[in-house]
Every structure is written in C-alpha cells, then in structure tokens.
Enzyme design. Structure first.
Site, mmCIF file in Angstrom:
data_model
loop_
_atom_site.group_PDB
_atom_site.id
_atom_site.type_symbol
_atom_site.label_atom_id
_atom_site.label_comp_id
_atom_site.label_asym_id
_atom_site.label_seq_id
_atom_site.Cartn_x
_atom_site.Cartn_y
_atom_site.Cartn_z
ATOM 1 N N HIS A 1 0.838 -1.203 0.000
ATOM 2 C CA HIS A 1 0.000 0.000 0.000
ATOM 3 C C HIS A 1 0.877 1.259 0.000
ATOM 4 O O HIS A 1 0.647 2.193 -0.762
ATOM 5 C CB HIS A 1 -0.903 0.020 1.243
ATOM 6 C CG HIS A 1 -2.141 -0.793 1.133
ATOM 7 N ND1 HIS A 1 -2.126 -2.161 1.027
ATOM 8 C CD2 HIS A 1 -3.459 -0.418 1.130
ATOM 9 C CE1 HIS A 1 -3.379 -2.616 0.977
ATOM 10 N NE2 HIS A 1 -4.204 -1.567 1.027
ATOM 11 N N ARG B 1 -1.212 2.300 7.428
ATOM 12 C CA ARG B 1 -1.011 0.853 7.501
ATOM 13 C C ARG B 1 -0.484 0.421 8.857
ATOM 14 O O ARG B 1 -0.710 -0.709 9.298
ATOM 15 C CB ARG B 1 -0.053 0.398 6.385
ATOM 16 C CG ARG B 1 -0.528 0.735 4.991
ATOM 17 C CD ARG B 1 -1.923 0.215 4.745
ATOM 18 N NE ARG B 1 -1.955 -1.230 4.557
ATOM 19 C CZ ARG B 1 -3.047 -1.974 4.683
ATOM 20 N NH1 ARG B 1 -4.192 -1.432 5.033
ATOM 21 N NH2 ARG B 1 -2.992 -3.280 4.469
ATOM 22 N N HIS C 1 0.830 -3.445 8.940
ATOM 23 C CA HIS C 1 2.264 -3.363 8.715
ATOM 24 C C HIS C 1 2.978 -2.753 9.914
ATOM 25 O O HIS C 1 2.408 -1.951 10.661
ATOM 26 C CB HIS C 1 2.580 -2.485 7.498
ATOM 27 C CG HIS C 1 2.223 -3.120 6.193
ATOM 28 N ND1 HIS C 1 2.969 -4.129 5.632
ATOM 29 C CD2 HIS C 1 1.188 -2.893 5.350
ATOM 30 C CE1 HIS C 1 2.410 -4.487 4.483
ATOM 31 N NE2 HIS C 1 1.323 -3.762 4.295
ATOM 32 N N ASP D 1 8.186 -1.755 7.698
ATOM 33 C CA ASP D 1 7.572 -2.133 6.423
ATOM 34 C C ASP D 1 7.187 -0.890 5.628
ATOM 35 O O ASP D 1 7.372 -0.822 4.412
ATOM 36 C CB ASP D 1 6.309 -2.963 6.644
ATOM 37 C CG ASP D 1 6.526 -4.213 7.464
ATOM 38 O OD1 ASP D 1 7.649 -4.743 7.440
ATOM 39 O OD2 ASP D 1 5.572 -4.655 8.123
#
Length: 459
Positions: free
Chosen positions: A167, A200, A206, A210
């Site tokens: 994303h 995220r 995440h 990340d």
C-alpha cells in the site's frame, strides 16, 4: 468538522466500492500497461536490508509504533486509516483530488487518471520481490488481532508478506508522480502519500519498518520509470490537462519541498521512539572495529569527489569533469539541491543533538559538532538523492546505485553522526526533492544530456 470529515470518508468509501470492479479486477486488465515490468524494476530484495526480527534492536521501534497505532485506531484518524486500506487507482484519485482541491476522474481527467493508473500498477509490482523473499509475519497476525482495515482480509494478510508495505509503495509512488506534475502542491500531495503509509501502521497491517521500506521502494520505482519514454509523454499530457482544466497557472517560484509540512516532527527524548534510536546507535557502535566500520568512516566524506568515486563504481564507469562533464554536473546539481533542502529543514525544525553529543561521547568520524542538528541527515539525503537521480538515467544499474546510496545513509548510525529516524526522514525528503527537480526544465535538460553522455560510455 468531525461531521464533515465523516461525510467525506463515507463518500470516498462509496466511490471505492463503486470502482472496485474496475480497479481490483485483474490488475493488468482494461488496457492498463506497466511502465516497467517487474523484472526490469529495482529490486528491494537487493538494495534494502532484511526486515528486523523480533529479537533485533530495530524491532523496538516497530513495537512502539504498533502501540501508537492502537491508540488512534478508534479516532477520526483511525477511521480514515481503515478506509485507506482500500487500494486502487480510484482510491488514489479520490485521495489526491482532496490534496489538490481538484477532481480527478477517469472520465473528466483521462490523462491524469491514466498517469495515476499506470504508475500505480507499475509500483504494485515493486514490493513483490522482497515480500516473497522475506515473508515477514504481519503485526495483526503476530499479535492475534482482528483487522480494522475495511478492505483487509485476515486470510490474505496471513498469507502475504508484511515487508515492504505494498500500500505504501503504491501510495507514495502516486504522490511522487503527482508532486512532479503539480509542484505548487508538492507538500500537500507528499504529506498525503506519507499519511497513506502511516495508515497501515494504524490498522496493524504493517510495521513501521515495512512502511519505511515502502517509501524507499516507491522512490526507486518512480526513478526507474523516468527512463521510459511513455512515462514522460504521459506526464506532459497529464500536466497540460491539469492546468487547462483547473484554470490555474504554473508557479514561477522554484521552491524546494518543505519537510515540516510533509513529515512528522523529529523524535524527541521524551518519546518512546527515542529509546529505539539509542538502541540502534549502541548496536551500531559494535561495528566500528570491523570492515563495515572502516567503510562507514569513509562514507562520512560526502564531498563531491567522494560521491563521484562511489557512484562511478556503482555505474561501472569512471566519472570525472573532463571525460564526463554532464554526469559530473548532474551529480553536482543534485548534491547541491539535497544539501540545500536538508539544511533548510534542519534550520526550521526542532533542533536535535547528534547521538555522540547527546550521549557525551567523541565522534567516530569527523570533528565534534554540537551546533549542527542531527535532523535530518544531510549525508543521507544527498546519497539517496544522487542514487535516485542516477537510477533515472541508468535503470539497469539501479540495484547497485541504490545499495550504495542506502549504505552511505546507514553509515551515519555507525559513526554516531545521526539517529536512525533522522536518516529515514532524510531519504523521504530526498525522494521529494528529486520529484521537484524533475519538474524543473533546466534540471530535466541536464538529466537528458547526462543520459546521452552515459549511453556513449555503455554502447
């Protein structure tokens, strides 16, 4: 204000569901072609380090940020993060329409929508190699949570790698492309790209590392896309469409991106994240007596001559002012812009002591300096920025160029010149500055000349 925000978020969700069939049906369908196929893109499995394990000191920052995310999940910001688990061209159009205060749609702005769509789908491929290589377990699985992202499916999260964030890669790639298209709105656009990654962490899909890796993958693939004639043509068409349909005029001022508007504030000693910075610094000190420590000491020299030497090796050719004047000029211009951008942020953001100053130690490299802020890392911004720009003209050497640029930033932790979070901030600002430079005609012209010069060495 809260009601207005809820209405906007609800409307965006409806739009996402309406467009779902178009955006999520085979990603390559409906005539969407990539600017670069996966095997021609920079490989984050090569130029990025492995994600931290739960026993690594770097994991402390991941854990702290996961806890922070939990505190905002059921706030207005958390609601937006939940909706932003949707990921498609339509979602990007909605998010950045808000940032631009200008409606982007497939029917009303086809050139802009096409640029977003092709960039989005190209960037989608970028995170796959490192995801498959590391298959990192996501925090929502690690901590046995229920997904709060409206589009996050537990089984999908369980069977796909967490590192890097796909994303974030797609969102920041879109932001970088649009910031180049409309530099007058670069700060607002890039802030939304930054927040899209942050979302995220909030929904526990995440870890922070990340997301950081996603920002790096985004900047790498966008740099490589600049080597593709189709991308340049689409960018020009989208830019022309924007100014025609918005009724706005291009800004004449050459203003570099403002990190205060794009990033979060630097980590303070009162923050839990500070202890993660300290832990990484203490671990990095152990490398000083090794060959990596000697490399870090050499990397502390970020002079033009040192940069040319390092990146000559990554390019596989010898660069000097006589034999490669355009390449030398390109590296010089890039270095100057990165240095100016980092210096402006250091002067305007909250002052942060360098690690060795904060901890009462002597520097491992360089002279003792208590007056210059550690935030952001000037050297990291310069090195990552030069690596990105050279990737634009030599995408086939991207992994070597980006590995060198990334390593030189990490060296700052080993030498005690910078905290880890300062280096991450610098790399994001390097990508932002490159996007701005690409919107400047004189720089683009120099880049084309340097590309032609490089081709004469390689063919």
């Amino acid at each position: 204000m809260r009601t207005t925000t809820r209405i906007f978020l609800t409307s965006l969700l409806v739009l996402c569901h309406f467009q779902w069939g178009y955006s999520q049906f085979p990603q390559r369908g409906f005539g969407v072609s990539l600017y670069l196929e996966r095997d021609k893109q920079p490989d984050g499995g090569i130029f990025l380090p492995a994600p931290p394990d739960t026993c690594d000191v770097e994991y402390y920052d991941d854990f702290v940020q996961w806890q922070w995310g939990k505190t905002v999940r059921f706030t207005e910001r958390g609601e937006r993060a939940s909706i932003e688990s949707q990921s498609s061209t339509a979602v990007m159009a909605g998010i950045f329409s808000e940032a631009l205060d200008f409606k982007i749609s497939r029917t009303e702005t086809p050139a802009i929508y096409n640029l977003i769509s092709r960039s989005y789908h190209t960037a989608e491929q970028t995170s796959k190699n490192p995801k498959e290589k590391y298959m990192r377990i996501r925090p929502v699985i690690r901590f046995n949570e229920i997904p709060t992202g409206q589009a996050d499916d537990l089984e999908s999260l369980r069977t796909s790698g967490s590192y890097p964030s796909g994303h974030t890669t797609r969102g920041m790639a879109t932001a970088l492309v649009l910031a180049e298209m409309v530099p007058e709105y670069q700060d607002t656009i890039l802030r939304r790209g930054f927040e899209y990654g942050e979302s995220r962490v909030i929904v526990s899909a995440h870890y922070q590392s990340d997301v950081n890796a996603g920002y790096m993958c985004a900047s790498a693939v966008v740099a490589a896309m600049h080597s593709v004639p189709d991308f340049k043509a689409d960018m020009e068409a989208a830019r022309a469409e924007y100014y025609e349909k918005s009724g706005r005029k291009p800004a004449t001022a050459d203003v570099l991106p403002d990190g205060r508007r794009i990033l979060s504030e630097p980590v303070d000693t009162a923050s839990f994240r500070y202890y993660g910075d300290v832990a990484q610094y203490m671990e990095a000190k152990g490398k000083r007596a090794t060959g990596r420590g000697e490399q870090a000491k050499a990397d502390a020299d970020c002079s033009l001559d040192a940069l040319i030497k390092v990146f000559s090796g990554a390019l596989g050719i010898k660069i000097d002012a006589k034999s490669a004047p355009k390449l030398t000029a390109l590296i010089t211009e890039t270095r100057n812009a990165m240095q100016a951008n980092a210096a402006a942020l250091a002067a305007s953001a909250k002052f942060r002591k360098r690690p060795y100053v904060q901890l009462g130690e002597d520097p491992f490299a360089g002279v003792y300096d208590s007056k210059t802020s550690s935030y952001p890392s000037v050297e990291s911004e310069i090195c990552w920025g030069v690596g990105l720009v050279l990737t634009e003209l030599a995408p086939g050497r991207a992994n070597d160029l980006l590995t060198a640029g990334f390593r030189m930033g990490e060296s700052g932790i080993i030498t005690g010149q910078h905290w880890a979070t300062d280096i991450i901030a610098a790399r994001i600002m390097a990508a932002a500055t490159v996007a701005h430079l690409n919107s400047v005609y004189s720089f683009s012209k120099l880049l084309d000349e340097a590309r032609a010069e490089y081709s004469s060495f390689t063919y």
